[in-house]
Every structure is written in C-alpha cells, then in structure tokens.
Design a protein around this motif. Structure first.
Motif, PDB file in Angstrom:
ATOM      1  N   MET A 131       0.847  -1.198   0.000  1.00  0.00           N
ATOM      2  CA  MET A 131       0.000   0.000   0.000  1.00  0.00           C
ATOM      3  C   MET A 131       0.883   1.249   0.000  1.00  0.00           C
ATOM      4  N   THR A 132       0.573   2.186  -0.888  1.00  0.00           N
ATOM      5  CA  THR A 132       1.365   3.408  -0.988  1.00  0.00           C
ATOM      6  C   THR A 132       1.077   4.331   0.191  1.00  0.00           C
ATOM      7  N   THR A 133       2.135   4.838   0.826  1.00  0.00           N
ATOM      8  CA  THR A 133       2.014   5.784   1.928  1.00  0.00           C
ATOM      9  C   THR A 133       2.451   7.154   1.434  1.00  0.00           C
ATOM     10  N   TYR A 134       1.559   8.136   1.524  1.00  0.00           N
ATOM     11  CA  TYR A 134       1.808   9.447   0.941  1.00  0.00           C
ATOM     12  C   TYR A 134       2.237  10.481   1.982  1.00  0.00           C
ATOM     13  N   LEU A 135       2.926  10.061   3.026  1.00  0.00           N
ATOM     14  CA  LEU A 135       3.380  10.998   4.045  1.00  0.00           C
ATOM     15  C   LEU A 135       4.709  11.607   3.614  1.00  0.00           C
ATOM     16  N   ALA A 136       4.695  12.904   3.354  1.00  0.00           N
ATOM     17  CA  ALA A 136       5.870  13.590   2.819  1.00  0.00           C
ATOM     18  C   ALA A 136       6.937  13.775   3.886  1.00  0.00           C
ATOM     19  N   GLN A 137       8.166  13.918   3.415  1.00  0.00           N
ATOM     20  CA  GLN A 137       9.281  14.281   4.282  1.00  0.00           C
ATOM     21  C   GLN A 137       9.393  15.805   4.325  1.00  0.00           C
ATOM     22  N   GLU A 138       9.808  16.319   5.473  1.00  0.00           N
ATOM     23  CA  GLU A 138       9.905  17.765   5.637  1.00  0.00           C
ATOM     24  C   GLU A 138      10.909  18.355   4.655  1.00  0.00           C
ATOM     25  N   MET A 139      10.571  19.512   4.095  1.00  0.00           N
ATOM     26  CA  MET A 139      11.481  20.191   3.187  1.00  0.00           C
ATOM     27  C   MET A 139      12.343  21.178   3.972  1.00  0.00           C
ATOM     28  N   PRO A 140      13.658  21.144   3.790  1.00  0.00           N
ATOM     29  CA  PRO A 140      14.529  22.071   4.526  1.00  0.00           C
ATOM     30  C   PRO A 140      14.203  23.520   4.198  1.00  0.00           C
ATOM     31  N   PHE A 141      14.392  24.382   5.185  1.00  0.00           N
ATOM     32  CA  PHE A 141      14.234  25.815   4.966  1.00  0.00           C
ATOM     33  C   PHE A 141      15.309  26.262   3.975  1.00  0.00           C
ATOM     34  N   PRO A 142      15.021  27.228   3.099  1.00  0.00           N
ATOM     35  CA  PRO A 142      16.040  27.688   2.144  1.00  0.00           C
ATOM     36  C   PRO A 142      17.348  28.068   2.834  1.00  0.00           C
ATOM     37  N   ASP A 143      18.460  27.702   2.220  1.00  0.00           N
ATOM     38  CA  ASP A 143      19.759  27.970   2.847  1.00  0.00           C
ATOM     39  C   ASP A 143      20.369  29.295   2.398  1.00  0.00           C
ATOM     40  N   THR A 144      19.618  30.056   1.602  1.00  0.00           N
ATOM     41  CA  THR A 144      20.036  31.407   1.236  1.00  0.00           C
ATOM     42  C   THR A 144      18.892  32.374   1.505  1.00  0.00           C
ATOM     43  N   LEU A 145      19.240  33.635   1.743  1.00  0.00           N
ATOM     44  CA  LEU A 145      18.228  34.659   2.000  1.00  0.00           C
ATOM     45  C   LEU A 145      17.858  35.371   0.715  1.00  0.00           C
ATOM     46  N   PRO A 146      16.580  35.738   0.562  1.00  0.00           N
ATOM     47  CA  PRO A 146      16.205  36.528  -0.617  1.00  0.00           C
ATOM     48  C   PRO A 146      16.875  37.912  -0.561  1.00  0.00           C
ATOM     49  N   GLU A 147      17.008  38.516  -1.718  1.00  0.00           N
ATOM     50  CA  GLU A 147      17.570  39.860  -1.781  1.00  0.00           C
ATOM     51  C   GLU A 147      16.752  40.815  -0.916  1.00  0.00           C
ATOM     52  N   GLY A 148      17.427  41.614  -0.105  1.00  0.00           N
ATOM     53  CA  GLY A 148      16.754  42.575   0.753  1.00  0.00           C
ATOM     54  C   GLY A 148      16.379  42.054   2.130  1.00  0.00           C
ATOM     55  N   PHE A 149      16.637  40.786   2.412  1.00  0.00           N
ATOM     56  CA  PHE A 149      16.330  40.188   3.706  1.00  0.00           C
ATOM     57  C   PHE A 149      17.636  39.904   4.441  1.00  0.00           C
ATOM     58  N   ALA A 150      18.001  40.799   5.347  1.00  0.00           N
ATOM     59  CA  ALA A 150      19.225  40.610   6.129  1.00  0.00           C
ATOM     60  C   ALA A 150      18.884  39.968   7.470  1.00  0.00           C
ATOM     61  N   ALA A 151      19.743  39.067   7.922  1.00  0.00           N
ATOM     62  CA  ALA A 151      19.515  38.375   9.193  1.00  0.00           C
ATOM     63  C   ALA A 151      19.745  39.320  10.367  1.00  0.00           C
ATOM     64  N   LEU A 152      18.891  39.206  11.390  1.00  0.00           N
ATOM     65  CA  LEU A 152      19.096  39.957  12.623  1.00  0.00           C
ATOM     66  C   LEU A 152      20.395  39.481  13.289  1.00  0.00           C
ATOM     67  N   THR A 153      21.098  40.380  13.893  1.00  0.00           N
ATOM     68  CA  THR A 153      22.384  40.029  14.509  1.00  0.00           C
ATOM     69  C   THR A 153      22.371  40.136  16.028  1.00  0.00           C
ATOM     70  N   ASN A 154      21.297  40.658  16.602  1.00  0.00           N
ATOM     71  CA  ASN A 154      21.298  40.916  18.051  1.00  0.00           C
ATOM     72  C   ASN A 154      20.045  40.366  18.724  1.00  0.00           C
ATOM     73  N   GLU A 155      19.607  39.190  18.285  1.00  0.00           N
ATOM     74  CA  GLU A 155      18.381  38.626  18.827  1.00  0.00           C
ATOM     75  C   GLU A 155      18.684  37.508  19.819  1.00  0.00           C
TER      76      GLU A 155
END
Length: 334
Positions: A1-25
């Motif tokens: 029987m086919t099981t359709y439970l997906a595996q988690e997809m990793p969060f993107p490992d690069t940031l979109p242009e204009g999105f800088a990571a917080l440094t003091n959180e």
C-alpha cells in the motif's frame, strides 16, 4: 500500500535579496521557551455547521480549539524582543495596516520556533492528522501589529490562505483595551450570505476567546474558520503571531491561495516560494508512488494518475501567470 506521508522540506539555505539576518536577537531554547499545554476543548467543523460533504473535502474534520499555551513566560518575553526588532520591516495591504511577513528569513529565533518538531507534533495531535511546518516560508511566523490609529481593526473578517495555523498573542492582551481575536462559530458560506443580504451577524456566534497572557493561542483550520482581530480602544501595543502548517499527506489538494499571496508578498520571493512548495508536493507524491510500486495491469489508472500530475503542473503554471491580477479578499469590518 502506498504511503503518501511527505518528508519535511529544509528551509532555504540562502536569504532573498533585501532580507538581512538579525544580529542581536535572543537564541531559541525549547527547554526554556516552550510550555506546551493541551487545549481543554477541540471543536470540529461539524460543530461550526459544516456538512459531511464539505468536511470530506478537507484534510481533517478539526475546526478550532479553546485557548492553550505554547510559550513559557521567558519564551514570550524573548519572542516579544524579536517582534520589536522586526517591527522596522512592517508593510501594509488592503486587509492589514501593519504586518511583517518573511520574518523567518530575518530571525533565527522565529524560524527555530516555527519549525520546531516538538511544536509540530503537538499541533498534529490536536488536529488529528500529521502536519509539517508550511513549506512556503512567508507562511511561517507572520506577525500582525496594531494600526497606529486607535479604533482601526488589526485585521478584517476573513479566512486564511492556508489550512492549519495557530494565532498566538505576543503581547499581553490583558494590558490593553480592545484588540480581541474573534472567530465566527458558523460556516464561511453562512457568514458571506449574511453579509451579502445586509443582515447583521449573529452575535451569539461571535467567539472572543479569553487569552490569559502572551504565549497563549488557538489552533484553527484557517481556511474554514472566519475570524478577525479587533482594534485597540485606547493607545497601546498589540502583536500576534500566526504560524502555518501543511498536511503531511500530499494527496490533499494544495491550498496556498497564490492569487492572494502574490498581492501581499514581495514579487521577487513569492513566486519562487510557491513554485518550490508545489514542486515539493509533486516530488513527494512521485517518491511515494515509486516506493509503493506494485505490478498491475490497470493502464487506465496509470494514465489517470499521470493526468492528475499534469493537471497539477498546469495549475501551477496558470497560477504563476495570473500573479497580481486578483483582489485581496476579506469580509469587511462589520
């Protein structure tokens, strides 16, 4: 029987242009910051008035919960600190005057909270199906801030652009006048019919959950539960966080409402996020079918399966081509 439970997809490992990571959180620590406490009550879609046919089209019969706790006092204080750091990036749209979407790109604290497996398992247990954190990053850790105008609603009556999400207070709801989160204990068709007929809402069906403090939330099947956030009646601060999930079973049709997301999220991000999300769903479905391979002679079923996949691809292409052509949907303030 086919099981359709997906595996988690990793969060993107690069940031979109204009999105800088917080440094003091602050650094997210699940031992110190989580305090998961089950809700006392769980309401089904049937309790809201949905029919068996309507419920069968949903991934779960779950509707909404009573108030429950997610964060400890220390966790709520840390999230508030992060929300203050992200407030500089607020945007507005036809529904919400001040919000931050995409905060999970900027804040590792927010990202770690939204993706934490213990929280995901806890939410899965409440709604009765296995979940995964939403695979569109802009559907993780959405923050709503009160408008600068006293009395203006934080958010209008609406249903969500995703299936399962929790709404959690980041600020202390007891410290302000107004600002209640409310939902309608009825169906969205009933709500819309009243609006179109010019009839007042049945106030006996408007639920204003009593939130004891920051870090408390309700979980809902957001595309089926009509809800809103009222405005403050005096100057103060009100911040809530919405975190989204997808069913782990990828046989359920997608419900991303890209037509709506394309109106509120950055154009250089939203299409790529949506495409990646739908590609993940298709990949996981194909992987499940390959893993569940059996010999059989039903070539019509084989062809139908391929046609379904082709329809999915065509739908994604059509959605991407139509980006920005819709209008933001909501049911108004009244």
């Amino acid at each position: 029987m086919t099981t359709y439970l997906a595996q988690e997809m990793p969060f993107p490992d690069t940031l979109p242009e204009g999105f800088a990571a917080l440094t003091n959180e602050p650094v997210f620590d699940p031992v110190k910051h989580l305090q998961l406490e089950a809700p006392a009550e769980v309401y089904s879609l049937a309790d809201l008035g949905y029919s068996d046919t309507e419920i069968a089209a949903c991934p779960t019969s779950f509707g909404a919960t009573s108030v429950f706790r997610i964060l400890s006092d220390e966790g709520a204080a840390a999230l508030l600190e992060v929300a203050h750091l992200l407030e500089a990036f607020t945007t507005s749209n036809a529904r919400i005057a001040r919000n931050v979407r995409g905060g999970a790109y900027r804040s590792k604290f927010l990202r770690d909270l939204c993706l934490h497996p213990e929280v995901t398992k806890f939410m899965s247990g409440i709604c009765g199906i296995p979940l995964l954190p939403h695979t569109i990053p802009h559907q993780l850790g959405h923050l709503n801030y009160n408008p600068e105008t006293v009395g203006e609603n934080v958010d209008k009556w609406h249903v969500d652009t995703l299936r399962i999400d929790y709404v959690m207070f980041v600020t202390d709801p007891k410290s302000v006048e107004g600002g209640e989160f409310q939902y309608y204990r009825g169906t969205k068709d009933e709500f819309l019919a009243r609006k179109k007929a010019g009839e007042p809402l049945d106030e006996s069906k408007v639920v204003s959950p009593d939130m004891p403090g920051p870090g408390y939330a309700i979980l809902q099947q957001g595309n089926m539960v009509v809800h809103r956030a009222k405005g403050l009646q005096a100057a103060g601060e009100r911040i809530t966080m919405v975190n989204g999930y997808v069913p782990r079973d990828v046989r359920f049709p997608d419900f991303s409402r890209f037509d709506q997301l394309s109106l509120v999220d950055p154009t250089h991000v939203v299409g790529a996020e949506y495409l990646r999300h739908r590609q993940w769903m298709m990949r996981e479905r194909l992987a499940a079918e390959i893993a569940g391979f059996t010999f059989h002679t039903d070539t019509d079923a084989m062809a139908d399966n391929l046609s379904d996949m082709a329809d999915d691809m065509s739908d994604v292409a059509a959605q991407l081509r139509a980006a920005g052509q819709a209008e933001i949907e909501h049911f108004g303030d009244g």
